[in-house]
Motif scaffolding. Structure first.
Motif, PDB file in Angstrom:
ATOM      1  N   ARG A   1       3.035   4.717   7.549  1.00 53.23           N
ATOM      2  CA  ARG A   1       4.312   4.901   6.863  1.00 53.23           C
ATOM      3  C   ARG A   1       4.059   5.178   5.389  1.00 53.23           C
ATOM      4  O   ARG A   1       2.937   5.081   4.918  1.00 53.23           O
ATOM      5  CB  ARG A   1       5.168   3.633   6.997  1.00 53.23           C
ATOM      6  CG  ARG A   1       5.619   3.387   8.402  1.00 53.23           C
ATOM      7  CD  ARG A   1       6.473   2.139   8.451  1.00 53.23           C
ATOM      8  NE  ARG A   1       5.871   1.305   9.491  1.00 53.23           N
ATOM      9  CZ  ARG A   1       5.776   0.010   9.462  1.00 53.23           C
ATOM     10  NH1 ARG A   1       6.247  -0.661   8.442  1.00 53.23           N
ATOM     11  NH2 ARG A   1       5.218  -0.642  10.438  1.00 53.23           N
ATOM     12  N   ILE A   2       5.113   5.463   4.658  1.00 51.45           N
ATOM     13  CA  ILE A   2       4.977   5.717   3.221  1.00 51.45           C
ATOM     14  C   ILE A   2       4.565   4.438   2.494  1.00 51.45           C
ATOM     15  O   ILE A   2       3.672   4.450   1.659  1.00 51.45           O
ATOM     16  CB  ILE A   2       6.307   6.258   2.629  1.00 51.45           C
ATOM     17  CG1 ILE A   2       6.683   7.582   3.284  1.00 51.45           C
ATOM     18  CG2 ILE A   2       6.198   6.421   1.121  1.00 51.45           C
ATOM     19  CD1 ILE A   2       5.694   8.696   3.017  1.00 51.45           C
ATOM     20  N   VAL A   3       5.214   3.325   2.811  1.00 49.47           N
ATOM     21  CA  VAL A   3       4.918   2.032   2.192  1.00 49.47           C
ATOM     22  C   VAL A   3       4.622   1.026   3.283  1.00 49.47           C
ATOM     23  O   VAL A   3       5.396   0.885   4.235  1.00 49.47           O
ATOM     24  CB  VAL A   3       6.109   1.534   1.339  1.00 49.47           C
ATOM     25  CG1 VAL A   3       5.821   0.176   0.755  1.00 49.47           C
ATOM     26  CG2 VAL A   3       6.442   2.536   0.255  1.00 49.47           C
ATOM     27  N   GLU A   4       3.496   0.325   3.158  1.00 46.84           N
ATOM     28  CA  GLU A   4       3.144  -0.748   4.089  1.00 46.84           C
ATOM     29  C   GLU A   4       2.883  -2.013   3.297  1.00 46.84           C
ATOM     30  O   GLU A   4       2.397  -1.963   2.174  1.00 46.84           O
ATOM     31  CB  GLU A   4       1.914  -0.371   4.916  1.00 46.84           C
ATOM     32  CG  GLU A   4       2.165   0.746   5.891  1.00 46.84           C
ATOM     33  CD  GLU A   4       0.964   1.054   6.760  1.00 46.84           C
ATOM     34  OE1 GLU A   4      -0.092   0.414   6.590  1.00 46.84           O
ATOM     35  OE2 GLU A   4       1.093   1.942   7.603  1.00 46.84           O
ATOM     36  N   PHE A   5       3.191  -3.142   3.892  1.00 43.88           N
ATOM     37  CA  PHE A   5       3.053  -4.417   3.211  1.00 43.88           C
ATOM     38  C   PHE A   5       1.986  -5.267   3.883  1.00 43.88           C
ATOM     39  O   PHE A   5       2.037  -5.509   5.092  1.00 43.88           O
ATOM     40  CB  PHE A   5       4.385  -5.174   3.218  1.00 43.88           C
ATOM     41  CG  PHE A   5       5.466  -4.450   2.484  1.00 43.88           C
ATOM     42  CD1 PHE A   5       5.573  -4.572   1.107  1.00 43.88           C
ATOM     43  CD2 PHE A   5       6.368  -3.647   3.156  1.00 43.88           C
ATOM     44  CE1 PHE A   5       6.560  -3.900   0.412  1.00 43.88           C
ATOM     45  CE2 PHE A   5       7.367  -2.974   2.473  1.00 43.88           C
ATOM     46  CZ  PHE A   5       7.458  -3.101   1.094  1.00 43.88           C
ATOM     47  N   GLY A   6       1.012  -5.751   3.106  1.00 47.54           N
ATOM     48  CA  GLY A   6       0.022  -6.715   3.557  1.00 47.54           C
ATOM     49  C   GLY A   6      -0.804  -6.306   4.754  1.00 47.54           C
ATOM     50  O   GLY A   6      -1.039  -7.127   5.627  1.00 47.54           O
ATOM     51  N   ASN A   7      -1.285  -5.074   4.795  1.00 50.86           N
ATOM     52  CA  ASN A   7      -2.065  -4.651   5.952  1.00 50.86           C
ATOM     53  C   ASN A   7      -3.565  -4.790   5.741  1.00 50.86           C
ATOM     54  O   ASN A   7      -4.337  -4.619   6.663  1.00 50.86           O
ATOM     55  CB  ASN A   7      -1.726  -3.207   6.331  1.00 50.86           C
ATOM     56  CG  ASN A   7      -2.072  -2.226   5.245  1.00 50.86           C
ATOM     57  OD1 ASN A   7      -2.508  -2.598   4.162  1.00 50.86           O
ATOM     58  ND2 ASN A   7      -1.871  -0.959   5.527  1.00 50.86           N
TER      59      ASN A   7
ATOM     60  N   VAL B   1      -6.572   8.066  -0.904  1.00 50.19           N
ATOM     61  CA  VAL B   1      -5.317   8.481  -1.537  1.00 50.19           C
ATOM     62  C   VAL B   1      -4.578   7.257  -2.079  1.00 50.19           C
ATOM     63  O   VAL B   1      -4.022   7.290  -3.178  1.00 50.19           O
ATOM     64  CB  VAL B   1      -4.443   9.257  -0.531  1.00 50.19           C
ATOM     65  CG1 VAL B   1      -3.100   9.602  -1.131  1.00 50.19           C
ATOM     66  CG2 VAL B   1      -5.159  10.501  -0.058  1.00 50.19           C
ATOM     67  N   SER B   2      -4.594   6.174  -1.319  1.00 50.69           N
ATOM     68  CA  SER B   2      -3.941   4.949  -1.765  1.00 50.69           C
ATOM     69  C   SER B   2      -4.609   4.387  -3.019  1.00 50.69           C
ATOM     70  O   SER B   2      -3.923   3.928  -3.933  1.00 50.69           O
ATOM     71  CB  SER B   2      -3.970   3.911  -0.648  1.00 50.69           C
ATOM     72  OG  SER B   2      -3.397   2.706  -1.087  1.00 50.69           O
ATOM     73  N   ILE B   3      -5.928   4.431  -3.088  1.00 51.45           N
ATOM     74  CA  ILE B   3      -6.645   3.968  -4.275  1.00 51.45           C
ATOM     75  C   ILE B   3      -6.257   4.808  -5.482  1.00 51.45           C
ATOM     76  O   ILE B   3      -6.026   4.276  -6.578  1.00 51.45           O
ATOM     77  CB  ILE B   3      -8.163   4.006  -4.030  1.00 51.45           C
ATOM     78  CG1 ILE B   3      -8.547   2.965  -2.982  1.00 51.45           C
ATOM     79  CG2 ILE B   3      -8.928   3.783  -5.315  1.00 51.45           C
ATOM     80  CD1 ILE B   3      -9.977   3.074  -2.507  1.00 51.45           C
ATOM     81  N   LEU B   4      -6.150   6.116  -5.309  1.00 48.15           N
ATOM     82  CA  LEU B   4      -5.769   7.004  -6.401  1.00 48.15           C
ATOM     83  C   LEU B   4      -4.345   6.721  -6.890  1.00 48.15           C
ATOM     84  O   LEU B   4      -4.101   6.634  -8.096  1.00 48.15           O
ATOM     85  CB  LEU B   4      -5.903   8.465  -5.967  1.00 48.15           C
ATOM     86  CG  LEU B   4      -5.563   9.508  -7.018  1.00 48.15           C
ATOM     87  CD1 LEU B   4      -6.553   9.417  -8.173  1.00 48.15           C
ATOM     88  CD2 LEU B   4      -5.566  10.883  -6.414  1.00 48.15           C
ATOM     89  N   VAL B   5      -3.410   6.556  -5.966  1.00 48.80           N
ATOM     90  CA  VAL B   5      -2.015   6.282  -6.334  1.00 48.80           C
ATOM     91  C   VAL B   5      -1.910   4.956  -7.077  1.00 48.80           C
ATOM     92  O   VAL B   5      -1.250   4.856  -8.118  1.00 48.80           O
ATOM     93  CB  VAL B   5      -1.106   6.300  -5.085  1.00 48.80           C
ATOM     94  CG1 VAL B   5       0.271   5.748  -5.403  1.00 48.80           C
ATOM     95  CG2 VAL B   5      -1.010   7.707  -4.523  1.00 48.80           C
TER      96      VAL B   5
ATOM     97  N   GLN C   1       0.845  -1.186   0.000  1.00 45.20           N
ATOM     98  CA  GLN C   1       0.000   0.000   0.000  1.00 45.20           C
ATOM     99  C   GLN C   1       0.882   1.238   0.000  1.00 45.20           C
ATOM    100  O   GLN C   1       1.744   1.409   0.863  1.00 45.20           O
ATOM    101  CB  GLN C   1      -0.910   0.028   1.226  1.00 45.20           C
ATOM    102  CG  GLN C   1      -1.813   1.230   1.245  1.00 45.20           C
ATOM    103  CD  GLN C   1      -2.765   1.219   2.422  1.00 45.20           C
ATOM    104  OE1 GLN C   1      -2.876   0.242   3.117  1.00 45.20           O
ATOM    105  NE2 GLN C   1      -3.429   2.324   2.625  1.00 45.20           N
ATOM    106  N   ILE C   2       0.670   2.101  -0.995  1.00 44.17           N
ATOM    107  CA  ILE C   2       1.414   3.357  -1.117  1.00 44.17           C
ATOM    108  C   ILE C   2       0.402   4.481  -1.205  1.00 44.17           C
ATOM    109  O   ILE C   2      -0.396   4.485  -2.127  1.00 44.17           O
ATOM    110  CB  ILE C   2       2.293   3.372  -2.381  1.00 44.17           C
ATOM    111  CG1 ILE C   2       3.243   2.190  -2.388  1.00 44.17           C
ATOM    112  CG2 ILE C   2       3.048   4.675  -2.503  1.00 44.17           C
ATOM    113  CD1 ILE C   2       3.961   2.008  -3.702  1.00 44.17           C
ATOM    114  N   PRO C   3       0.324   5.453  -0.424  1.00 43.29           N
ATOM    115  CA  PRO C   3       0.920   5.619   0.899  1.00 43.29           C
ATOM    116  C   PRO C   3       0.141   4.832   1.941  1.00 43.29           C
ATOM    117  O   PRO C   3      -1.069   4.669   1.832  1.00 43.29           O
ATOM    118  CB  PRO C   3       0.797   7.125   1.150  1.00 43.29           C
ATOM    119  CG  PRO C   3      -0.414   7.528   0.391  1.00 43.29           C
ATOM    120  CD  PRO C   3      -0.444   6.634  -0.816  1.00 43.29           C
TER     121      PRO C   3
END
Length: 70
Positions: A30-36, A42-46, A24-26
């Protein structure tokens, strides 16, 4: 013959860029998260922008083709 290249590329990129599944970015903390398994607007848009850019590169610029059939 059937050209399955666009289908294959779209499915793989969709799985890789689903927000919160693998990355997940952002992220929320944190800026980058893994498997949360969480997401935000904002994350959907990025992720949508990254998906669109990569699918355009693979299908239009590179021209990925996978032929299956007789």
């Amino acid at each position: 013959m059937s050209d399955w290249g666009p289908v294959f590329v779209a499915v793989v990129l969709f799985v890789l860029f689903t927000p919160g599944l693998l990355i997940q970015i952002p992220g929320r903390n944190r800026i980058v998260e893994f498997g949360n398994f969480q997401t935000s607007g904002v994350s959907i848009l990025v992720h949508a922008i990254l998906y669109f850019a990569l699918i355009c590169i693979f299908l239009l610029a590179i021209g990925v083709h996978v032929y299956v059939g007789q």
